[in-house]
Write an enzyme that holds these catalytic residues in place. Structure first.
Site, PDB file in Angstrom:
ATOM      1  N   TRP A 100       9.406 -89.263  91.955  1.00  0.00           N
ATOM      2  CA  TRP A 100      10.816 -89.404  91.307  1.00  0.00           C
ATOM      3  C   TRP A 100      10.917 -88.516  90.210  1.00  0.00           C
ATOM      4  O   TRP A 100      12.230 -88.055  89.814  1.00  0.00           O
ATOM      5  CB  TRP A 100      10.879 -90.948  90.531  1.00  0.00           C
ATOM      6  CG  TRP A 100      10.859 -91.697  92.046  1.00  0.00           C
ATOM      7  CD1 TRP A 100      10.057 -92.729  92.600  1.00  0.00           C
ATOM      8  CD2 TRP A 100      12.165 -91.887  92.957  1.00  0.00           C
ATOM      9  NE1 TRP A 100      10.348 -93.219  93.623  1.00  0.00           N
ATOM     10  CE2 TRP A 100      11.791 -92.842  94.095  1.00  0.00           C
ATOM     11  CE3 TRP A 100      13.207 -91.351  93.239  1.00  0.00           C
ATOM     12  CZ2 TRP A 100      12.590 -93.191  94.947  1.00  0.00           C
ATOM     13  CZ3 TRP A 100      14.082 -91.470  93.814  1.00  0.00           C
ATOM     14  CH2 TRP A 100      13.829 -92.459  95.115  1.00  0.00           C
ATOM     15  N   ASP A 169      12.404 -92.847  82.728  1.00  0.00           N
ATOM     16  CA  ASP A 169      12.919 -93.598  84.077  1.00  0.00           C
ATOM     17  C   ASP A 169      11.769 -94.906  84.059  1.00  0.00           C
ATOM     18  O   ASP A 169      10.752 -94.399  84.418  1.00  0.00           O
ATOM     19  CB  ASP A 169      12.715 -92.865  85.178  1.00  0.00           C
ATOM     20  CG  ASP A 169      13.239 -93.420  86.524  1.00  0.00           C
ATOM     21  OD1 ASP A 169      13.186 -94.610  86.432  1.00  0.00           O
ATOM     22  OD2 ASP A 169      13.179 -93.012  87.792  1.00  0.00           O
ATOM     23  N   LYS A 193      13.916-103.620  91.491  1.00  0.00           N
ATOM     24  CA  LYS A 193      12.456-103.901  91.449  1.00  0.00           C
ATOM     25  C   LYS A 193      12.316-105.341  90.739  1.00  0.00           C
ATOM     26  O   LYS A 193      11.755-106.256  91.223  1.00  0.00           O
ATOM     27  CB  LYS A 193      11.714-102.903  90.920  1.00  0.00           C
ATOM     28  CG  LYS A 193      11.231-101.855  91.996  1.00  0.00           C
ATOM     29  CD  LYS A 193      12.296-101.065  92.308  1.00  0.00           C
ATOM     30  CE  LYS A 193      11.852 -99.868  93.266  1.00  0.00           C
ATOM     31  NZ  LYS A 193      12.966 -98.972  93.398  1.00  0.00           N
TER      32      LYS A 193
HETATM   33  N1  PLP Z   1      13.458 -93.965  89.878  1.00  0.00           N
HETATM   34  C1  PLP Z   1      12.133 -94.657  90.315  1.00  0.00           C
HETATM   35  C2  PLP Z   1      10.986 -94.758  89.492  1.00  0.00           C
HETATM   36  C3  PLP Z   1      12.304 -95.472  91.796  1.00  0.00           C
HETATM   37  O1  PLP Z   1      11.372 -96.012  92.218  1.00  0.00           O
HETATM   38  C4  PLP Z   1      13.684 -95.136  92.545  1.00  0.00           C
HETATM   39  C5  PLP Z   1      13.791 -95.738  93.671  1.00  0.00           C
HETATM   40  O2  PLP Z   1      13.020 -96.386  94.177  1.00  0.00           O
HETATM   41  C6  PLP Z   1      14.584 -94.419  91.910  1.00  0.00           C
HETATM   42  C7  PLP Z   1      14.304 -93.819  90.681  1.00  0.00           C
HETATM   43  C8  PLP Z   1      15.845 -94.181  92.614  1.00  0.00           C
HETATM   44  O3  PLP Z   1      16.484 -95.277  92.625  1.00  0.00           O
HETATM   45  P1  PLP Z   1      17.901 -95.626  93.485  1.00  0.00           P
HETATM   46  O4  PLP Z   1      17.549 -95.617  95.045  1.00  0.00           O
HETATM   47  O5  PLP Z   1      18.340 -96.759  93.003  1.00  0.00           O
HETATM   48  O6  PLP Z   1      18.501 -94.367  93.356  1.00  0.00           O
END
Ligand code: PLP
Length: 362
Positions: A100, A169, A193
């Site tokens: 991520w 994040d 989550k």
């Molecule tokens: N950041 C993290 C730590 C994630 O676990 C996720 C998705 O699992 C995301 C970003 C991306 O999220 P989204 O699917 O809501 O765009």
């Protein structure tokens, strides 16, 4: 992902409450799904969700809270669009410790200069020691992902940035432990989550960082526009905001973020203990210093052809009602996600199954 398996007590409180008032919210004769986002009733819902969020995280008054669409990916795109222009050089420092943060750094490269502050990692199994980081004092911000969901790498410390704005994040460990918001310029987290269902992303931003968006920033991602309009520039994800309010209420009634931390420590230790004492039958690739309490990736019976045993493991787990244990497609293996809604009893069921499976196959 309110629950991975079992009928958690969050399931009972949140989903049953939502079911109960699904057709007739608060006795007003309509569903939240039918309400106008400009109505007084929805206004109460969004304000209540915000005030619970402020209370649970002790958010200082000089921070704004937004509830936006676009998910975690929308927000790691919005961060450079809003913040990379804070300083003339348009540079940002990124810690890249998993999928991520890697994706976020790549996105930021579209808008400015990105400096990865540590030597490139071959595998995402460690957090490089802060003494090896080269932070740029003229960076507009320092970015990291507090819990790498795919790789199971979690920071148990807040990076020190020598006064540079810190951005995190927290999509997959939000409200799973206490956090000192005042150390951050910005925190974002997709709800799906730990704090609700898909569709809404929380953004907590320090006031002075609002109003610096690049001119190419899409209006719906512009923090100035969204904070000034209380997240209502366009139609917000009303039902997801309502569900988040119920989950926050549940967290509050169950002791807040400190109580969540106690439970999450207990749950994750239960699984790591089995991995650590399995004589290599279960293997977690992540360094012990940064093993996630939320996502535990592991391989099964590595020495004897992991994939066959892993299929058997997943089938056995599924028979016992334990779902979603397959590792992310990019890393394979197993991943136990122990989000807030997963109970100690649910975790015990997994631990018991792991012990039985080990006995049968070792
Ligand atoms: N950041 C993290 C730590 C994630 O676990 C996720 C998705 O699992 C995301 C970003 C991306 O999220 P989204 O699917 O809501 O765009």
């Amino acid at each position: 992902q309110l629950l991975s398996w079992g009928k958690s007590w969050q399931h009972c409180c949140v989903l049953l409450q939502a079911q109960k008032e699904f057709l007739n919210y608060g006795g007003i004769g309509v569903s939240v799904l039918e309400m106008s986002h400009r109505s007084a009733d929805f206004n109460k819902i969004i304000n209540k969700t915000e005030s619970l969020m402020r209370e649970l995280l002790n958010i200082p008054d000089n921070y704004k809270v937004m509830f936006l669409q676009g998910g975690g990916s929308g927000q790691f795109s919005a961060v450079p669009l809003n913040l990379i222009g804070l300083k003339e050089d348009k540079c940002a420092d990124y810690l890249v410790t998993g999928t991520w943060s890697e994706k976020a750094a790549k996105e930021a490269e579209k808008y400015g200069k990105v400096n990865i502050v540590h030597p490139k990692l071959d595998r995402y199994t460690i957090i490089p020691d802060p003494s090896s980081w080269t932070l740029n004092p003229s960076a507009s911000y320092v970015y990291y992902c507090c819990n790498e969901t795919v790789h199971g790498v979690e920071y148990d410390f807040t990076p020190e940035t020598n006064g540079v704005v810190l951005v995190s994040d927290m999509s997959s460990n939000f409200l799973s432990r206490p956090v000192d918001v005042s150390k951050f310029g910005l925190i974002f987290a997709g709800a799906q989550k730990n704090v609700g269902c898909a569709g809404v992303t929380v953004v907590i931003v320090r006031e002075d960082l609002v109003g610096h968006a690049l001119k190419e920033c899409p209006i719906i991602l512009d923090y100035k526009v969204q904070t000034e309009m209380n997240s209502l520039y366009n139609t917000p994800p009303c039902f997801s905001i309502y569900i988040m309010g119920l989950v926050l209420e549940w967290i509050k009634n169950n002791g807040g973020s400190a109580a969540m931390e106690t439970l999450n420590k207990q749950k994750s230790s239960m699984i790591y203990d089995i991995i650590n004492t399995s004589n290599g039958f279960y293997e977690c690739p992540v360094d012990v210093t940064c093993r996630s309490r939320m996502n535990i990736p592991f391989r099964v019976g590595k020495k004897e052809g992991a994939e066959t045993l892993e299929k058997e493991f997943l089938a056995g787990a599924s028979k016992r009602g334990m779902l979603s244990l397959k590792g992310h497609r990019s890393v394979g293996g197993i991943r136990a996600s122990l989000y807030n809604a997963v109970t100690v009893e649910d975790t015990e069921a997994l631990a018991t199954f792991m012990k039985e499976f080990l006995k049968e196959h070792q």
